[in-house]
Design a protein around this motif. Structure first.
Motif, mmCIF file in Angstrom:
data_model
loop_
_atom_site.group_PDB
_atom_site.id
_atom_site.type_symbol
_atom_site.label_atom_id
_atom_site.label_comp_id
_atom_site.label_asym_id
_atom_site.label_seq_id
_atom_site.Cartn_x
_atom_site.Cartn_y
_atom_site.Cartn_z
ATOM 1 N N ARG A 5 1.234 -1.444 0.187
ATOM 2 C CA ARG A 5 0.127 0.437 -0.408
ATOM 3 C C ARG A 5 1.097 1.289 0.391
ATOM 4 N N SER A 6 2.057 1.318 0.502
ATOM 5 C CA SER A 6 2.865 2.682 0.800
ATOM 6 C C SER A 6 3.306 2.596 -0.405
ATOM 7 N N SER A 7 3.653 1.213 -1.067
ATOM 8 C CA SER A 7 4.727 1.503 -2.265
ATOM 9 C C SER A 7 3.652 2.599 -3.212
ATOM 10 N N SER A 8 2.296 2.086 -3.088
ATOM 11 C CA SER A 8 1.469 2.331 -4.148
ATOM 12 C C SER A 8 1.338 4.055 -3.774
ATOM 13 N N ILE A 9 1.123 4.679 -3.525
ATOM 14 C CA ILE A 9 0.673 5.839 -2.611
ATOM 15 C C ILE A 9 2.244 6.960 -3.012
ATOM 16 N N ALA A 10 3.145 6.041 -2.530
ATOM 17 C CA ALA A 10 5.122 6.614 -3.161
ATOM 18 C C ALA A 10 4.524 7.100 -4.864
ATOM 19 N N GLN A 19 4.982 10.722 -7.012
ATOM 20 C CA GLN A 19 6.018 10.443 -7.627
ATOM 21 C C GLN A 19 5.288 10.188 -9.637
ATOM 22 N N ASP A 20 4.394 9.811 -9.166
ATOM 23 C CA ASP A 20 3.461 10.516 -10.672
ATOM 24 C C ASP A 20 2.923 11.855 -11.001
ATOM 25 N N LEU A 21 2.403 12.282 -10.336
ATOM 26 C CA LEU A 21 1.768 13.517 -9.360
ATOM 27 C C LEU A 21 3.159 14.775 -9.909
ATOM 28 N N GLY A 22 4.674 14.119 -9.818
ATOM 29 C CA GLY A 22 5.507 14.743 -9.547
ATOM 30 C C GLY A 22 6.151 15.784 -8.317
ATOM 31 N N ILE A 23 5.447 14.673 -7.325
ATOM 32 C CA ILE A 23 6.570 14.993 -5.605
ATOM 33 C C ILE A 23 7.314 13.658 -6.200
ATOM 34 N N GLY A 24 8.949 14.964 -5.298
ATOM 35 C CA GLY A 24 9.708 13.552 -5.439
ATOM 36 C C GLY A 24 10.388 13.668 -4.127
ATOM 37 N N PRO A 25 11.915 13.195 -3.632
ATOM 38 C CA PRO A 25 11.972 12.871 -2.367
ATOM 39 C C PRO A 25 12.640 14.749 -2.436
ATOM 40 N N GLY A 26 12.661 14.977 -0.909
ATOM 41 C CA GLY A 26 13.474 16.875 -0.639
ATOM 42 C C GLY A 26 12.188 17.585 -0.569
ATOM 43 N N MET A 27 11.368 17.515 -1.478
ATOM 44 C CA MET A 27 10.253 18.331 -1.730
ATOM 45 C C MET A 27 8.944 18.930 -0.658
ATOM 46 N N ARG A 28 8.611 19.200 -0.390
ATOM 47 C CA ARG A 28 7.553 19.454 1.369
ATOM 48 C C ARG A 28 5.948 19.433 0.660
ATOM 49 N N MET A 29 5.717 18.884 1.707
ATOM 50 C CA MET A 29 3.961 18.753 1.306
ATOM 51 C C MET A 29 3.216 18.335 2.317
ATOM 52 N N ALA A 30 2.138 18.840 2.265
ATOM 53 C CA ALA A 30 0.787 17.889 2.788
ATOM 54 C C ALA A 30 0.396 17.708 2.467
ATOM 55 N N MET A 31 -0.156 15.962 3.403
ATOM 56 C CA MET A 31 -1.297 15.072 3.260
ATOM 57 C C MET A 31 -2.827 15.013 4.456
ATOM 58 N N LEU A 32 -3.863 15.294 3.809
ATOM 59 C CA LEU A 32 -4.523 15.050 4.591
ATOM 60 C C LEU A 32 -5.647 13.680 4.598
ATOM 61 N N VAL A 33 -5.136 12.876 5.684
ATOM 62 C CA VAL A 33 -5.695 11.913 5.581
ATOM 63 C C VAL A 33 -7.525 11.247 6.316
ATOM 64 N N PRO A 34 -7.776 10.315 6.543
ATOM 65 C CA PRO A 34 -9.367 10.347 6.887
ATOM 66 C C PRO A 34 -8.649 9.865 8.406
#
Length: 79
Positions: free
Chosen positions: A55-60, A64-79
């Motif tokens: 599951r975590s590999s699928s999310i990663a 990556q497909d969205l252009g988010i890579g190592p070192g980039m800052r982001m926020a995730m909201l999870v239920p």
């Protein structure tokens, strides 16, 4: 499962992958199902290390497909 912490550059993702290879059927997450008031009858939903790794590999991959890579800052909201 071993407590090998010899790799100083180890991260959570690599540890999950390592443990999944060593103990894929082991329980990684156990969360209670139902009301906390029913303690004597509490059941748990479990996730194995192999499933958590998948599951975590699928999310990663999706990130990556969205252009988010190592070192980039982001926020995730999870239920």
């Amino acid at each position: 499962m071993t407590n090998d912490t010899s790799t100083s550059n180890s991260n959570v993702a690599s540890r999950i992958a390592t443990v999944a290879k060593q103990n894929g059927d082991g329980i990684a997450i156990a969360s209670p199902v139902g009301s906390h008031r029913q303690r004597s009858q509490r059941t748990y939903r479990t996730t194995s290390f192999a499933d958590l790794n998948e599951r975590s590999s699928s999310i990663a991959t999706g990130l990556q497909d969205l252009g988010i890579g190592p070192g980039m800052r982001m926020a995730m909201l999870v239920p």
